[in-house]
Design an enzyme around this catalytic site. Structure first.
Site, short mmCIF file in Angstrom:
data_model
loop_
_atom_site.label_atom_id
_atom_site.label_comp_id
_atom_site.label_asym_id
_atom_site.label_seq_id
_atom_site.Cartn_x
_atom_site.Cartn_y
_atom_site.Cartn_z
N SER A 78 0.80 -1.22 0.00
CA SER A 78 0.00 0.00 0.00
C SER A 78 0.83 1.27 0.00
O SER A 78 0.32 2.34 -0.33
CB SER A 78 -0.95 0.01 1.20
OG SER A 78 -0.22 -0.05 2.42
N HIS B 46 0.68 5.43 6.48
CA HIS B 46 1.33 5.88 5.25
C HIS B 46 1.78 7.34 5.33
O HIS B 46 1.08 8.17 5.91
CB HIS B 46 0.37 5.72 4.07
CG HIS B 46 -0.21 4.35 3.96
ND1 HIS B 46 -1.46 4.04 4.45
CD2 HIS B 46 0.29 3.21 3.44
CE1 HIS B 46 -1.71 2.75 4.23
NE2 HIS B 46 -0.66 2.23 3.62
N ASP C 50 -2.04 8.97 7.16
CA ASP C 50 -3.02 8.20 7.93
C ASP C 50 -2.28 7.34 8.95
O ASP C 50 -1.16 7.66 9.34
CB ASP C 50 -3.92 7.38 7.00
CG ASP C 50 -3.16 6.34 6.18
OD1 ASP C 50 -1.98 6.05 6.50
OD2 ASP C 50 -3.75 5.78 5.23
#
Length: 384
Positions: free
Chosen positions: A62, A351, A348
């Site tokens: 991600s 990340h 977040d």
């Protein structure tokens, strides 16, 4: 600080339930259109001329996924506002407010933004493809708590499919081999093998392996996987190490003292050490192979030590998230993020912000041997 593994499992499960409710029984996220102000220009100028390499192929999780999970049954998605709030065009599936690290690297190489494998069509694949998938890991079972994801082995298989597509566009096997040999391969894997495998109480690995044994296991698989990419024609490889994972908001939220979890930071050290050794061995054993290592942990330490110089003020909480450190539940649909995103290290619970991603991209591209070893990306790309 004491790290509570059961809490991590609980919050992961809670996030999955919340996202399931938000997506509804049809699996489609219901969104309400609302105007989004135009984002500021990117911090890295896009060079629209010829790139210094033919293409960039990206494999990872991600941290660099740009939409491959959008159309699979997965709880690991970021194709909703406020993700992409600063990206031209809005949410794409990037787990960021804007550009990822590999977006910045592509721009510095003079390439267009690399399309996701799930969306790449036509001549787009000739400049590269991004195969990264949120929740993916080196091990095939990693990330199963998020249901759908594309593990590294499958990402490599998808690259093989791309080669077949390119064969019909660029003059056959000889042309493909030459282009792929001169292209860059960026690989950033391993974080989920800890966060969404080893550190999860519902996975057996923590009871089967100590930290050194698990690091050994991961790099054994990693070596085989990177060798597969070499056998498919890759010669120039950029391999990113793991960052200071004990300092991400999700982990900070599990403690009581506001400090990074040295337990988690120490846990991933064997992996980074093994990856450095692996790169040395691959360079010695694979003819014409050129592997370099990106020291993400050192980059993070430099950013923390010199935060004022980088214009950063907030290191210990996400810009978008819920709960302690804005890290107990990650950014939810239409949640209001912080307004001063360029002052935050983390977007977040897991990340970095675009600001930090582009700082790291510049370091990876032109940095010294403390961050890119034995040479940097610019030097690697320029090699014959």
């Amino acid at each position: 600080m004491a790290f509570h593994f059961r809490r991590l499992c609980f919050f992961s499960a809670l996030l999955a339930v919340v996202l399931q409710l938000l997506h509804g029984v049809s699996g489609q996220l219901v969104v309400v259109e609302e105007p989004i102000s135009a984002p500021p220009p990117p911090l890295v100028d896009l060079n629209t001329g010829d790139g210094i390499v033919p293409a960039l192929f990206v494999f990872g999780d991600s941290l660099i996924d740009n939409g491959n999970n959008n159309n699979i049954p997965s709880f690991a998605k970021a194709n909703y506002f406020p993700y992409g709030i600063d990206f031209n065009g809005g949410p794409t599936g990037r787990f960021c407010n804007g550009l990822t690290m590999v977006d910045g690297i592509a721009q510095l190489l003079g390439l267009p933004l690399i399309p996701a494998y799930s969306e790449a069509t036509g001549d787009q694949v000739l400049r590269g493809v991004n195969y990264a998938s949120a929740a993916a890991g080196i091990l095939p079972d990693t990330g199963g708590n998020f249901v759908g994801r594309i593990p590294f082995d499958q990402q490599i298989h998808n690259f093989e499919t791309t080669l077949d597509q390119v064969a019909s566009k660029s003059g056959g096997a000889v042309a493909i081999a030459d282009s792929v040999t001169r292209s860059l391969f960026f690989i950033g894997m391993g974080s989920n093998d800890y966060l969404n495998n080893y550190l999860m109480p519902n996975f057996p690995t923590r009871n089967q392996y100590n930290s050194q044994q698990f690091g050994d296991l991961l790099v054994q698989h990693y070596t085989d996987q990177l060798t597969r990419l070499y056998n498919l024609g890759g010669r120039k490889f950029v391999v990113a190490g793991l960052g200071r994972m004990g300092c991400i908001p999700s982990i900070l939220a599990q403690g009581n003292d506001g400090k990074c979890s040295e337990e988690v930071n120490q846990l991933v050290l064997p992996f980074n050490t093994n990856v450095k050794t692996m790169i040395s061995n691959l360079n010695q054993n694979l003819p014409d192979a050129k592997f370099i290592y990106l020291d993400i942990a050192h980059m993070f330490e430099d950013i923390v030590a010199n935060q004022a110089a980088y214009g950063l003020t907030t290191m210990d909480k996400g810009c978008c998230g819920i709960g302690k450190n804005r890290g107990q539940i990650t950014c939810l649909p239409f949640e209001t993020p912080c307004p001063n995103r360029d002052q935050y290290v983390f977007w977040d619970a897991f990340h970095p912000t675009e600001k930090v991603n582009l700082i790291m991209a510049k370091k990876a591209f032109a940095g010294d041997r403390t961050v890119a070893y034995p040479i940097n990306i610019q030097q690697l790309a320029s090699l014959n």
